[in-house]
Design a protein around this motif. Sequence first.
Motif, PDB file in Angstrom:
ATOM      1  N   GLY A  46       0.810  -1.218   0.000  1.00 18.44           N
ATOM      2  CA  GLY A  46       0.000   0.000   0.000  1.00 18.44           C
ATOM      3  C   GLY A  46       0.837   1.260   0.000  1.00 18.44           C
ATOM      4  O   GLY A  46       0.672   2.147  -0.855  1.00 18.44           O
ATOM      5  N   LEU A  47       1.771   1.370   0.939  1.00 14.70           N
ATOM      6  CA  LEU A  47       2.613   2.554   1.026  1.00 14.70           C
ATOM      7  C   LEU A  47       3.584   2.635  -0.144  1.00 14.70           C
ATOM      8  O   LEU A  47       3.910   3.729  -0.618  1.00 14.70           O
ATOM      9  N   VAL A  48       4.057   1.475  -0.609  1.00 12.69           N
ATOM     10  CA  VAL A  48       4.948   1.463  -1.770  1.00 12.69           C
ATOM     11  C   VAL A  48       4.228   2.044  -2.978  1.00 12.69           C
ATOM     12  O   VAL A  48       4.783   2.872  -3.718  1.00 12.69           O
ATOM     13  N   PHE A  49       2.991   1.631  -3.186  1.00 10.20           N
ATOM     14  CA  PHE A  49       2.232   2.106  -4.330  1.00 10.20           C
ATOM     15  C   PHE A  49       1.949   3.602  -4.233  1.00 10.20           C
ATOM     16  O   PHE A  49       2.002   4.325  -5.237  1.00 10.20           O
ATOM     17  N   GLU A  50       1.671   4.083  -3.032  1.00 10.21           N
ATOM     18  CA  GLU A  50       1.516   5.529  -2.843  1.00 10.21           C
ATOM     19  C   GLU A  50       2.763   6.266  -3.295  1.00 10.21           C
ATOM     20  O   GLU A  50       2.696   7.306  -3.969  1.00 10.21           O
ATOM     21  N   ASP A  51       3.918   5.743  -2.936  1.00 11.73           N
ATOM     22  CA  ASP A  51       5.178   6.378  -3.315  1.00 11.73           C
ATOM     23  C   ASP A  51       5.359   6.361  -4.836  1.00 11.73           C
ATOM     24  O   ASP A  51       5.807   7.351  -5.429  1.00 11.73           O
ATOM     25  N   ILE A  52       5.022   5.244  -5.455  1.00 10.46           N
ATOM     26  CA  ILE A  52       5.116   5.137  -6.913  1.00 10.46           C
ATOM     27  C   ILE A  52       4.197   6.169  -7.578  1.00 10.46           C
ATOM     28  O   ILE A  52       4.581   6.828  -8.557  1.00 10.46           O
ATOM     29  N   CYS A  53       2.991   6.339  -7.046  1.00  5.12           N
ATOM     30  CA  CYS A  53       2.048   7.305  -7.609  1.00  5.12           C
ATOM     31  C   CYS A  53       2.562   8.735  -7.457  1.00  5.12           C
ATOM     32  O   CYS A  53       2.397   9.565  -8.373  1.00  5.12           O
ATOM     33  N   LYS A  54       3.185   9.049  -6.337  1.00  3.07           N
ATOM     34  CA  LYS A  54       3.787  10.375  -6.164  1.00  3.07           C
ATOM     35  C   LYS A  54       4.890  10.605  -7.186  1.00  3.07           C
ATOM     36  O   LYS A  54       4.993  11.678  -7.789  1.00  3.07           O
ATOM     37  N   GLN A  55       5.724   9.587  -7.380  1.00  9.66           N
ATOM     38  CA  GLN A  55       6.791   9.701  -8.367  1.00  9.66           C
ATOM     39  C   GLN A  55       6.212   9.938  -9.765  1.00  9.66           C
ATOM     40  O   GLN A  55       6.742  10.738 -10.539  1.00  9.66           O
ATOM     41  N   TRP A  56       5.119   9.241 -10.086  1.00  7.75           N
ATOM     42  CA  TRP A  56       4.488   9.395 -11.392  1.00  7.75           C
ATOM     43  C   TRP A  56       3.956  10.816 -11.572  1.00  7.75           C
ATOM     44  O   TRP A  56       4.101  11.419 -12.643  1.00  7.75           O
ATOM     45  N   LEU A  57       3.350  11.354 -10.533  1.00 12.78           N
ATOM     46  CA  LEU A  57       2.814  12.709 -10.616  1.00 12.78           C
ATOM     47  C   LEU A  57       3.930  13.728 -10.838  1.00 12.78           C
ATOM     48  O   LEU A  57       3.780  14.662 -11.640  1.00 12.78           O
ATOM     49  N   PHE A  58       5.045  13.561 -10.153  1.00  9.57           N
ATOM     50  CA  PHE A  58       6.165  14.471 -10.381  1.00  9.57           C
ATOM     51  C   PHE A  58       6.712  14.322 -11.796  1.00  9.57           C
ATOM     52  O   PHE A  58       7.120  15.304 -12.424  1.00  9.57           O
ATOM     53  N   GLU A  59       6.718  13.094 -12.309  1.00  8.89           N
ATOM     54  CA  GLU A  59       7.161  12.877 -13.688  1.00  8.89           C
ATOM     55  C   GLU A  59       6.211  13.584 -14.667  1.00  8.89           C
ATOM     56  O   GLU A  59       6.652  14.202 -15.646  1.00  8.89           O
ATOM     57  N   GLN A  60       4.918  13.520 -14.397  1.00  9.83           N
ATOM     58  CA  GLN A  60       3.964  14.228 -15.246  1.00  9.83           C
ATOM     59  C   GLN A  60       4.126  15.742 -15.112  1.00  9.83           C
ATOM     60  O   GLN A  60       3.952  16.489 -16.087  1.00  9.83           O
ATOM     61  N   ALA A  61       4.475  16.193 -13.927  1.00 10.47           N
ATOM     62  CA  ALA A  61       4.708  17.629 -13.726  1.00 10.47           C
ATOM     63  C   ALA A  61       5.890  18.100 -14.566  1.00 10.47           C
ATOM     64  O   ALA A  61       5.863  19.204 -15.140  1.00 10.47           O
ATOM     65  N   ARG A  62       6.928  17.264 -14.659  1.00 10.30           N
ATOM     66  CA  ARG A  62       8.084  17.625 -15.494  1.00 10.30           C
ATOM     67  C   ARG A  62       7.692  17.742 -16.963  1.00 10.30           C
ATOM     68  O   ARG A  62       8.332  18.470 -17.725  1.00 10.30           O
TER      69      ARG A  62
END
Length: 461
Positions: free
Chosen positions: A339-355
Amino acid sequence: MFYGRNAELKKLNDMYGSGQFEFAVIYGRRRVGKTTLIREFIKGKKSLFFAASESTASDNLLSLSRCIGGKSTAPVFTDYESALSAIFEKADDERLVFVIDEFPYLAESYRGISSLLQILIDHKKDASKMMLILCGSSMSFMENQVLGYQSPLYGRRTAQFKILPFTFFESLPFFSAYEPEDKAVLYGVTGGVPEYLSKIDPRKSVRENIADLFLTPSGHFFEEPTNLIKQELREPSTYNVIIEAIASGASRLNEIATKAGMESNKCAKYLSSLIALGLVRKEYPFGETTGKRSIYKLEDFMFRFWYRFVFPNMSAVVAGLGGSVFDNEVERQINAYMGLVFEDICKQWLFEQARRNALPFFIGSLGRWWGTNDKTRLQEEIDIMAERNGEALLAECKWKNADVGVDVLRQLQRRSKMFQFESVHYYIFSKNMFTGELLVKEYEQGVVKLFTLEEMIEMVK
């Protein structure tokens, strides 16, 4: 084979190309690839690479002398001033990269090294062609004793690099043989640390990799966390208890202290040491930076996995029951763990989309929110929140086998009303799929954006 770190390599090469004196500070936790990065950078360049050891000042001076002379029979310098002066002289007329790896070891054995380097830099930098690199794994030392205001070297560095583990998306080349869910699980047990990633055997299943690396007495990770704790900290048994308490679900200071059997103020000091090592992080609800609602989480996923599944079952593993530990503990709890791992992956994805400028608004920061609903007096949580000028992004991350339904969206919409946002963008992330009713909300009504793990991976390629 060297992989990644393209931005760091480019910056180092740009510094090298200046032809002027440059001073880079490179630091990060153990196993994260600092030395590998430096060795890749100095390929084909004239350099001196000195690896300090956890030894005496005289032993390190002898090693430095041999590094300068290039052979075991080289003359031994009588003091550090003459040795370092000789290196700076080599850079009077030609470009030279001088690396001191594990600088904290050298500074511990010879406490005057920082002041000596400061004097040489101040006297030589205007005409020197040296590129000096100080590297260390003790993050608190590097941040305070090298980069900090009280350090003799303060203000001398021309660049600094805090080397972090790879993100999930940066780690994907190590998992090319696996399906999306397995990629995420392997990331969740290695934490993106390059040395750990390199141990994954693509010919084996996830179960086989975890069993071979963690759940056998000869496995590479069977004693890895405890060995690192012993290297970095005194009282390893106390730290073991604290880390195990966090890994088992305790997050608030009083909860951790109770499980560890110590007073809260004493526990807080131990937690500060773990934070300095990059193993634990102190987290506040999104939008807050102080207050009593802080929680503690394990920053390092490999530690989190090990203390949750290996540490409590070490006797069984030693007895040869690693397979049973996987079947009865790991496999049964892996969805909850992820659960927490996936949250972290989703945060990373959002930052990648922000870039890529692919989000509704610029995201400067994001995080999890938790607190009390003023109307219902119930505790509420939002997995991911970002806000800018009254515009918000709220997201839920669901790592479960069943399709994610419209109830998740409705709950997120209800929770958004606890805040005074002018507009809200809803995102829901799923390990697998979504129900038809929720897909209608996305495709026909445009209420929410939905992304599966597989879609996230494809969009980052």
